[in-house]
Write a protein that holds these residues in place. Structure first.
Motif, PDB file in Angstrom:
ATOM      1  N   UNK A 292       3.775  73.021  60.160  1.00 29.09           N
ATOM      2  CA  UNK A 292       4.842  73.969  60.632  1.00 29.09           C
ATOM      3  C   UNK A 292       6.346  73.536  59.910  1.00 29.09           C
ATOM      4  N   UNK A 293       6.645  74.660  59.262  1.00 27.48           N
ATOM      5  CA  UNK A 293       8.097  74.498  58.832  1.00 27.48           C
ATOM      6  C   UNK A 293       9.054  74.719  59.934  1.00 27.48           C
ATOM      7  N   UNK A 294      10.109  73.677  59.998  1.00 31.10           N
ATOM      8  CA  UNK A 294      11.040  73.954  61.065  1.00 31.10           C
ATOM      9  C   UNK A 294      12.331  74.432  60.534  1.00 31.10           C
ATOM     10  N   UNK A 295      13.172  74.629  61.537  1.00 33.64           N
ATOM     11  CA  UNK A 295      14.508  75.309  60.940  1.00 33.64           C
ATOM     12  C   UNK A 295      15.363  74.553  60.051  1.00 33.64           C
ATOM     13  N   UNK A 296      14.962  73.211  59.976  1.00 30.69           N
ATOM     14  CA  UNK A 296      15.806  72.426  58.899  1.00 30.69           C
ATOM     15  C   UNK A 296      15.157  72.653  57.540  1.00 30.69           C
ATOM     16  N   UNK A 297      14.161  73.350  57.249  1.00 32.61           N
ATOM     17  CA  UNK A 297      13.864  73.456  55.784  1.00 32.61           C
ATOM     18  C   UNK A 297      14.630  74.782  55.238  1.00 32.61           C
ATOM     19  N   UNK A 298      14.919  74.418  53.996  1.00 30.70           N
ATOM     20  CA  UNK A 298      15.815  75.687  53.357  1.00 30.70           C
ATOM     21  C   UNK A 298      14.839  76.638  52.754  1.00 30.70           C
ATOM     22  N   UNK A 299      13.511  76.491  52.769  1.00 27.89           N
ATOM     23  CA  UNK A 299      12.699  77.695  52.344  1.00 27.89           C
ATOM     24  C   UNK A 299      11.924  78.097  53.355  1.00 27.89           C
ATOM     25  N   UNK A 300      11.776  79.288  53.542  1.00 30.08           N
ATOM     26  CA  UNK A 300      10.904  79.710  54.733  1.00 30.08           C
ATOM     27  C   UNK A 300       9.429  79.731  54.228  1.00 30.08           C
ATOM     28  N   UNK A 301       8.692  80.014  55.360  1.00 33.69           N
ATOM     29  CA  UNK A 301       7.263  79.820  55.405  1.00 33.69           C
ATOM     30  C   UNK A 301       6.439  80.837  54.069  1.00 33.69           C
ATOM     31  N   UNK A 302       7.017  82.168  54.302  1.00 36.51           N
ATOM     32  CA  UNK A 302       6.454  83.012  53.457  1.00 36.51           C
ATOM     33  C   UNK A 302       6.813  83.002  52.044  1.00 36.51           C
ATOM     34  N   UNK A 303       7.842  82.394  51.638  1.00 39.07           N
ATOM     35  CA  UNK A 303       8.298  82.251  50.274  1.00 39.07           C
ATOM     36  C   UNK A 303       7.645  80.781  49.731  1.00 39.07           C
ATOM     37  N   UNK A 304       7.502  79.751  50.630  1.00 36.48           N
ATOM     38  CA  UNK A 304       6.719  78.523  50.298  1.00 36.48           C
ATOM     39  C   UNK A 304       5.369  79.164  49.672  1.00 36.48           C
ATOM     40  N   UNK A 305       4.758  79.774  50.794  1.00 34.75           N
ATOM     41  CA  UNK A 305       3.263  80.272  50.498  1.00 34.75           C
ATOM     42  C   UNK A 305       3.234  81.202  49.264  1.00 34.75           C
ATOM     43  N   UNK A 306       3.854  82.108  48.989  1.00 35.20           N
ATOM     44  CA  UNK A 306       3.990  82.825  47.863  1.00 35.20           C
ATOM     45  C   UNK A 306       4.069  82.395  46.535  1.00 35.20           C
ATOM     46  N   UNK A 364       0.653  68.379  47.417  1.00 40.00           N
ATOM     47  CA  UNK A 364       1.810  67.939  48.304  1.00 40.00           C
ATOM     48  C   UNK A 364       2.823  67.842  47.306  1.00 40.00           C
ATOM     49  N   UNK A 365       2.608  67.627  45.932  1.00 41.69           N
ATOM     50  CA  UNK A 365       3.558  67.325  45.154  1.00 41.69           C
ATOM     51  C   UNK A 365       4.323  68.593  44.982  1.00 41.69           C
ATOM     52  N   UNK A 366       3.742  69.690  44.709  1.00 42.54           N
ATOM     53  CA  UNK A 366       4.198  71.191  44.841  1.00 42.54           C
ATOM     54  C   UNK A 366       5.062  71.374  45.873  1.00 42.54           C
ATOM     55  N   UNK A 367       4.613  70.961  47.110  1.00 40.60           N
ATOM     56  CA  UNK A 367       5.073  71.500  48.584  1.00 40.60           C
ATOM     57  C   UNK A 367       6.611  70.745  48.512  1.00 40.60           C
ATOM     58  N   UNK A 368       6.543  69.476  48.089  1.00 40.89           N
ATOM     59  CA  UNK A 368       7.641  68.415  48.144  1.00 40.89           C
ATOM     60  C   UNK A 368       8.747  69.303  47.352  1.00 40.89           C
ATOM     61  N   UNK A 369       8.333  69.568  46.021  1.00 38.52           N
ATOM     62  CA  UNK A 369       9.097  70.092  45.038  1.00 38.52           C
ATOM     63  C   UNK A 369       9.929  71.269  45.488  1.00 38.52           C
ATOM     64  N   UNK A 370       8.890  72.046  45.990  1.00 40.30           N
ATOM     65  CA  UNK A 370       9.591  73.487  46.461  1.00 40.30           C
ATOM     66  C   UNK A 370      10.660  73.414  47.820  1.00 40.30           C
ATOM     67  N   UNK A 371      10.137  72.459  48.882  1.00 40.16           N
ATOM     68  CA  UNK A 371      10.962  71.980  49.913  1.00 40.16           C
ATOM     69  C   UNK A 371      12.355  71.104  49.391  1.00 40.16           C
ATOM     70  N   UNK A 372      12.062  70.408  48.950  1.00 44.72           N
ATOM     71  CA  UNK A 372      13.350  69.357  48.581  1.00 44.72           C
ATOM     72  C   UNK A 372      14.271  70.020  47.317  1.00 44.72           C
ATOM     73  N   UNK A 373      13.635  70.956  46.586  1.00 47.46           N
ATOM     74  CA  UNK A 373      14.411  71.594  45.304  1.00 47.46           C
ATOM     75  C   UNK A 373      14.394  70.731  44.183  1.00 47.46           C
TER      76      UNK A 373
END
Ligand SMILES: *Cc1c(COP(=O)(O)O)cnc(C)c1O
Length: 373
Positions: A292-306, A364-373
């Motif tokens: 679950x992406x929380x409010x603390x995340x800078x990227x929203x769920x749909x953008x991350x998925x796309x 997970x590397x890709x997820x971390x890259x996108x979430x942490x920028x």
């Protein structure tokens, strides 16, 4: 064109599935008679420790038969989760009943004793409970509530094959329990399902209804309107092969979930994502590992998925749309806030037998890259 490198899910048929299918074809028994149907029913019943499994054509038809055999009729109200796959509400509707939606818990994403009780009225005739994404819902407590109030409970175990509470497998709590063997489920027959009923009379009724209402042994005698919801011998041959490897498929999902959690723990510890709930005594089979992406995340769920799909070839899937947001089930003034927020924030990650730790490191590397920028 995007090349998909990691599908969110896929069937893995690497045991005797092929040999059994060929055997079924060679024998000429490709329809709904043949030895594999019984073998499949018996192997699932034995594994789950629940007697009398009835193979059917899908998880949805299993639910429809369950509702019909338990007597759901026009005007009857059945409590179902708001946050679930659409088949639960549809099964009630096929019988003319009205699904009443219960909210979910923000940590487990499942219904609770409290959210069921919140929408209970004197018109409630039964409850359909779902174990979402592999984590058991508190079915023991909810069954007790149903017993106290004299209504039945259907347990939808489509996403939780093999999961258990204090060692007791899900599917053994409900008056009727249903399973799905769709292509993305833990055990698959392509399309398929199974129904279990505690009461022998209900069991018999389900067997009759699945075969056009015909009384066994009495040719073309159909005293009531039934259905053709039978599973084929060919599909059962796949299922029987899958069941020989069931321990492998279950162990794979635990390994995959643990590996995801190891790599994603830094994001969880910073409050950016939420993991599936861990509950003492509740054994999760991690049908699809989900975050679950929380409010603390800078990227929203749909953008991350796309972006994961477009730039990395990693397929993910958003959580279900809650039932009361679908056109046929939307109602004025209905608020199910937890289901609504969970639905917007949740994401299923690739989960299938054979997905290696190295693969998960990359995902997970890709997820971390996108979430942490
Ligand atoms: C997959 C699923 C079903 C229905 O399964 P089908 O075999 O596709 O009809 C029912 N309920 C839940 C919760 C599911 O995930």
């Amino acid at each position: 064109m995007t090349i998909i490198r990691y599908q969110v899910s896929k069937p893995v048929l690497q045991g005797n599935e092929r040999a059994y299918v060929i055997d079924a074809i060679d024998s000429g028994w490709i329809s709904s008679s043949g030895k594999y149907i019984e073998k499949f029913e018996e192997s699932v019943s034995e594994f789950l420790g629940i007697e009398g499994g009835i193979a059917v054509s899908s998880g949805t038809t299993a639910l429809h038969l369950a509702c019909e055999a338990l007597g759901v009729k026009r005007g009857m109200k059945v409590i179902v989760p708001a946050f679930t796959y659409v088949a639960n509400a549809n099964a009630v509707s096929y019988c003319g009943g009205t699904p009443i939606f219960a909210d979910c818990d923000p940590d487990t994403w499942n219904v609770t004793l409290h959210t069921i009780d919140q929408v209970w009225t004197s018109k409630t005739v039964g409850v359909i409970l779902v174990h979402l994404y592999g984590l058991p819902a508190p079915v023991d407590k909810i069954k007790e509530l149903c017993n106290q109030r004299g209504v039945w409970l259907i347990e939808d175990c489509a996403e939780a094959f093999g999961a258990s509470i204090l060692g007791k497998k899900v599917g053994s709590f409900g008056d009727v329990s249903t399973f799905s063997f769709y292509g993305n489920k833990i055990i698959s027959t392509g399309e398929g399902g199974m129904v279990f009923a505690k009461d022998a009379a209900i069991r018999k009724k389900i067997r009759v209804l699945k075969g056009q209402g015909m009384i066994p042994g009495k040719s073309y005698w159909h005293p009531e309107i039934g259905y053709n919801y039978r599973l084929t011998n060919v599909a059962s041959a796949i299922g029987y092969g899958q069941m020989e490897d069931v321990e492998y498929h279950l162990a794979e999902r635990v390994r995959i979930a643990e590996t995801y959690m190891n790599y994603l723990r830094p994001l969880r510890d910073r409050g950016i994502i939420q993991f599936p709930a861990h509950q003492e005594g509740y054994e999760n089979v991690y049908w699809l590992f989900s975050i679950l992406m929380t409010e603390e995340s800078d990227i929203n769920r749909d953008d991350l998925s796309n972006i994961l799909l477009k730039d990395y070839g990693i397929e993910t899937r958003p959580f279900f749309v809650p039932m009361h947001k679908l056109p046929m089930y939307s109602r004025e003034g209905i608020a199910l806030p937890v289901s609504e927020s969970v639905s917007k924030q949740g994401l299923n990650l690739p989960t299938y037998s054979g997905l290696s730790n190295e693969n998960i490191k990359e995902i997970t590397g890709a997820i971390k890259e996108l979430i942490l920028g």
